[in-house]
Design a protein around this motif. Structure first.
Motif, mmCIF file in Angstrom:
data_model
loop_
_atom_site.group_PDB
_atom_site.id
_atom_site.type_symbol
_atom_site.label_atom_id
_atom_site.label_comp_id
_atom_site.label_asym_id
_atom_site.label_seq_id
_atom_site.Cartn_x
_atom_site.Cartn_y
_atom_site.Cartn_z
ATOM 1 N N GLY A 186 0.811 -1.214 0.000
ATOM 2 C CA GLY A 186 0.000 0.000 0.000
ATOM 3 C C GLY A 186 0.841 1.260 0.000
ATOM 4 N N ILE A 205 0.322 -6.045 5.012
ATOM 5 C CA ILE A 205 -0.291 -4.713 5.095
ATOM 6 C C ILE A 205 0.600 -3.824 5.926
ATOM 7 C CG2 ILE A 205 -2.348 -3.400 5.748
ATOM 8 C CD1 ILE A 205 -3.886 -6.022 5.848
ATOM 9 N N VAL A 223 -7.546 -0.953 4.929
ATOM 10 C CA VAL A 223 -7.233 -2.332 5.340
ATOM 11 C C VAL A 223 -8.304 -3.291 4.814
ATOM 12 C CG1 VAL A 223 -6.930 -3.898 7.293
ATOM 13 C CG2 VAL A 223 -5.947 -1.602 7.395
ATOM 14 N N ILE A 226 -7.689 -3.903 1.147
ATOM 15 C CA ILE A 226 -6.524 -4.769 0.884
ATOM 16 C C ILE A 226 -6.865 -6.230 1.180
ATOM 17 C CG2 ILE A 226 -4.148 -5.333 1.559
ATOM 18 C CD1 ILE A 226 -3.672 -2.342 2.087
ATOM 19 N N VAL A 237 -2.612 -12.801 3.333
ATOM 20 C CA VAL A 237 -2.498 -11.421 3.811
ATOM 21 C C VAL A 237 -2.078 -11.431 5.281
ATOM 22 C CG1 VAL A 237 -5.003 -11.261 4.133
ATOM 23 C CG2 VAL A 237 -3.670 -9.180 4.001
ATOM 24 N N ALA A 239 -0.860 -8.903 8.568
ATOM 25 C CA ALA A 239 -0.874 -7.517 9.057
ATOM 26 C C ALA A 239 0.350 -7.258 9.921
ATOM 27 C CB ALA A 239 -2.150 -7.262 9.859
ATOM 28 N N CYS A 256 -8.492 -11.364 8.017
ATOM 29 C CA CYS A 256 -7.024 -11.448 8.002
ATOM 30 C C CYS A 256 -6.615 -12.411 9.110
ATOM 31 C CB CYS A 256 -6.431 -10.060 8.248
ATOM 32 S SG CYS A 256 -4.634 -10.059 8.409
#
Ligand code: C2E
Ligand code: MG
Ligand code: MG
Ligand code: MG
Length: 288
Positions: A186, A205, A223, A226, A237, A239, A256
């Motif tokens: 991002g 992320i 978020v 994504i 994914v 975080a 997530c």
């Protein structure tokens, strides 16, 4: 300040440039010496299953053990190393050190436990340099089967110039069982286009979106987008920078499943990781 000192402004300016140049030469010499002597340490930050808090991977994060300055964090020397073209030997040293460490930890794991993985940061700068790529491949070849438990996090400091070359490379890595993730997702130059142009297994992320997603609706929206995108494209994914329960909850609600952050653990010296290797859920829960 130069203005306020009137006639001396020019001299002041000159001498500050001179100091900066001197500083830089000194920094470069220090960094070259550190690389020659491997004056670095690798810390490891647990990446956990957000629901169970069980360890799934550990991210290798370098620190420079600088004489007289203690442990220098990577943000204070990685950019310089990239600028000077010195990032390849650093990343390769981390790769070798962390892979050796991973093999030692896997021996400590219970037989039925899923084998621990290690995440390694790979500067995108290296992907643009053919010579360092060949070296990297040689290192990976000598590592053998431990490769299949490695996750490469491509940190995008520069635009990846040769997409075809990177594609071919990532495909070879994947054939060895390695996973490729885009780091700081991002924030980069071209995160979105890489996602469909490169063979990528997942994204991380960026911390700047996770921090504040519990108080800032815009961050939460990013978020959510994504995570949704990754689900649609069938990508993993992860975080980063989870600091509180509200963030953990929201991430789980969005779907997530994995993350890292001070809520679980900061980057730790290697000798503190074995305490995390016990995968018995009964003991895992009292980490809650
Ligand atoms: P990164 O790969 O995005 O790593 C995550 C960074 O976020 C780490 O910083 C970690 O300590 C920090 N972090 C994790 N959880 C939290 C949290 O809850 N709160 C806060 N405030 N911070 C958190 P660190 O170790 O200082 O590393 C900074 C960056 O340096 C890394 O960002 C990575 O881009 C780069 N780096 C580190 N090691 C290497 C390496 O071996 N090679 C290369 N090329 N880059 C590296
Ligand atoms: Mg990373
Ligand atoms: Mg990151
Ligand atoms: Mg980051």
């Amino acid at each position: 300040q130069a203005k306020a000192s009137g006639g001396n402004g020019c001299e002041l300016f000159d001498s500050s440039i001179h100091h900066q140049a001197k500083d830089r030469i000194q920094q470069e010499q220090e960094l070259r010496r550190a690389i020659a002597q491997a004056d670095f340490q690798v810390y490891y930050q647990p990446i956990v299953d957000l629901a169970t808090r069980q360890l799934v991977s550990a991210e290798a994060l370098i620190r420079w053990q600088k004489p007289g300055s203690g442990l220098v964090p990577p943000d204070e020397f990685i950019p310089l190393a990239e600028e000077l073209g010195l990032i390849a030997p650093i990343d390769q040293w981390v790769l070798q050190t962390a892979s050796r460490q991973l093999q030692a930890w896997q021996q400590l794991q219970p037989e039925n436990a899923p084998p621990l993985k290690i995440s390694i940061n790979l500067s995108s700068q290296q992907i643009n340099q053919n010579a360092s790529l060949n070296e990297l491949e040689t290192v990976l070849q000598t590592l053998g089967s431990v490769r299949q438990h490695l996750r490469l996090e491509v940190t995008e400091s520069v635009f990846i110039k040769n997409i075809d070359r990177a594609t071919e490379l990532f495909q070879r890595f994947q054939a060895w069982g390695m996973q490729i993730c885009l780091d700081d997702f991002g924030t980069g130059y071209s995160s979105l286009s890489y996602l469909h142009r490169l063979p990528i297994d997942g994204v991380k992320i960026d911390r700047s979106f996770v921090a504040g997603m519990d108080s800032d609706p815009n961050k939460l929206a990013i978020v959510r987008a994504i995570v949704g995108l990754c689900h649609t494209l069938n990508k993993a994914v992860i975080a980063e920078g989870i600091e509180n329960h509200a963030q953990r909850r929201l991430l789980m609600d969005l779907g997530c499943q994995q993350g890292q952050g001070y809520l679980f653990a900061p980057p730790l010296p290697a000798d503190q990781i074995p305490a995390w290797l016990d995968t018995d859920p009964a003991t895992a829960t009292h980490r809650d």
